[in-house]
Every structure is written in C-alpha cells, then in structure tokens.
Design a protein around this motif. Structure first.
Motif, PDB file in Angstrom:
ATOM      1  N   THR A  74       0.869  -1.183   0.242  1.00 34.95           N
ATOM      2  CA  THR A  74       0.039  -0.117  -0.004  1.00 34.95           C
ATOM      3  C   THR A  74       0.917   1.290   0.101  1.00 34.95           C
ATOM      4  OG1 THR A  74      -1.705  -1.094   1.251  1.00 34.95           O
ATOM      5  CG2 THR A  74      -1.824   1.286   1.149  1.00 34.95           C
ATOM      6  N   LEU A  75       1.827   1.265   0.827  1.00 35.08           N
ATOM      7  CA  LEU A  75       2.697   2.378   0.915  1.00 35.08           C
ATOM      8  C   LEU A  75       3.480   2.686  -0.530  1.00 35.08           C
ATOM      9  CD1 LEU A  75       4.264   4.727   2.667  1.00 35.08           C
ATOM     10  CD2 LEU A  75       6.040   2.733   3.018  1.00 35.08           C
ATOM     11  N   MET A  76       4.055   1.428  -1.129  1.00 39.75           N
ATOM     12  CA  MET A  76       4.769   1.704  -2.375  1.00 39.75           C
ATOM     13  C   MET A  76       3.883   2.150  -3.390  1.00 39.75           C
ATOM     14  SD  MET A  76       7.131  -1.804  -2.200  1.00 39.75           S
ATOM     15  CE  MET A  76       7.863  -1.585  -3.762  1.00 39.75           C
ATOM     16  N   ARG A  77       2.514   1.711  -3.277  1.00 45.45           N
ATOM     17  CA  ARG A  77       1.749   2.259  -4.342  1.00 45.45           C
ATOM     18  C   ARG A  77       1.485   3.639  -4.152  1.00 45.45           C
ATOM     19  NH1 ARG A  77      -3.213  -2.115  -4.701  1.00 45.45           N
ATOM     20  NH2 ARG A  77      -2.112  -3.810  -6.408  1.00 45.45           N
ATOM     21  N   LYS A  78       1.108   4.220  -3.031  1.00 47.02           N
ATOM     22  CA  LYS A  78       0.876   5.439  -2.514  1.00 47.02           C
ATOM     23  C   LYS A  78       2.103   6.428  -3.149  1.00 47.02           C
ATOM     24  CE  LYS A  78       0.273   8.291   1.463  1.00 47.02           C
ATOM     25  NZ  LYS A  78       0.316   8.104   3.000  1.00 47.02           N
ATOM     26  N   ARG A  79       3.481   5.871  -2.832  1.00 47.76           N
ATOM     27  CA  ARG A  79       4.557   6.831  -3.053  1.00 47.76           C
ATOM     28  C   ARG A  79       4.870   6.507  -4.449  1.00 47.76           C
ATOM     29  NH1 ARG A  79       7.395   7.878   1.960  1.00 47.76           N
ATOM     30  NH2 ARG A  79       5.492   8.383   3.363  1.00 47.76           N
TER      31      ARG A  79
END
Length: 101
Positions: A74-79
């Motif tokens: 989720t964090l990697m998609r967001k960033r």
C-alpha cells in the motif's frame, strides 16, 4: 581482542555523494525482495515441520510478514515506488503493440 562496545565514529550522511546512496525506491524494492525470500523460507519450513506446534509457529511468522507485506505494498503504491513490469510476449507470439505507420 577487539572491543565491540566502543563508540562509533562521527559521520556526516550528507557528505555521501548522491550516486552512492540508495534511493527510497531502491530501498523499498530491496525490502520487498527480502520479504518474498522470507515467504518462501517460511513456507518451506512449515512444510518440513514434523511437529504440528512447530508448523503452527511458521504459519504465524508467515501471517505476520504477510500483513507487513500488505502494508508495504500500500505504501509503495501511494509513493509511486511500485512499478508494473513490461508485458511478456513469448517468441513467435504476435506483438499487440501499436505501430506508428
């Protein structure tokens, strides 16, 4: 004998050239690679476990890391760190890409 409890020397992180430092993208992808490696290890150890209680421990490890992996994804998609790899076309398969003609 080497003293392992001695203090570390002072360092300046900003003095490291930019080409040498890993980017956030590279760090996240390296962490993801290690996470997948651990998934494989946990699954192998669980399958090899003779005792049920030991197998359960490996499943618990796997589930904890899977939850962490979901948060990381989720964090990697967001960033914008999660990249979609190029499509694979096997040899002899007609290429579906548009041509500029």
């Amino acid at each position: 004998m080497h003293d392992v409890s001695s203090s570390k020397p002072k360092s300046e992180p900003n003095a490291v050239p930019l080409g040498v430092k890993l980017t956030d993208d590279e760090n996240a992808n390296g962490l993801t690679f290690n996470l997948v490696t651990c998934y494989q290890l946990f699954a192998k150890r669980q399958a090899d476990a003779v005792r049920n209680d030991a197998g359960k421990i490996w499943i618990e490890f796997f589930l904890e890391w899977a939850m962490f992996g979901g948060t990381l994804k989720t964090l990697m998609r967001k960033r914008g760190w999660l990249k979609v790899p190029p499509y694979y076309y096997p040899p002899g398969f007609p290429n579906k890409q548009k041509t500029n003609s």
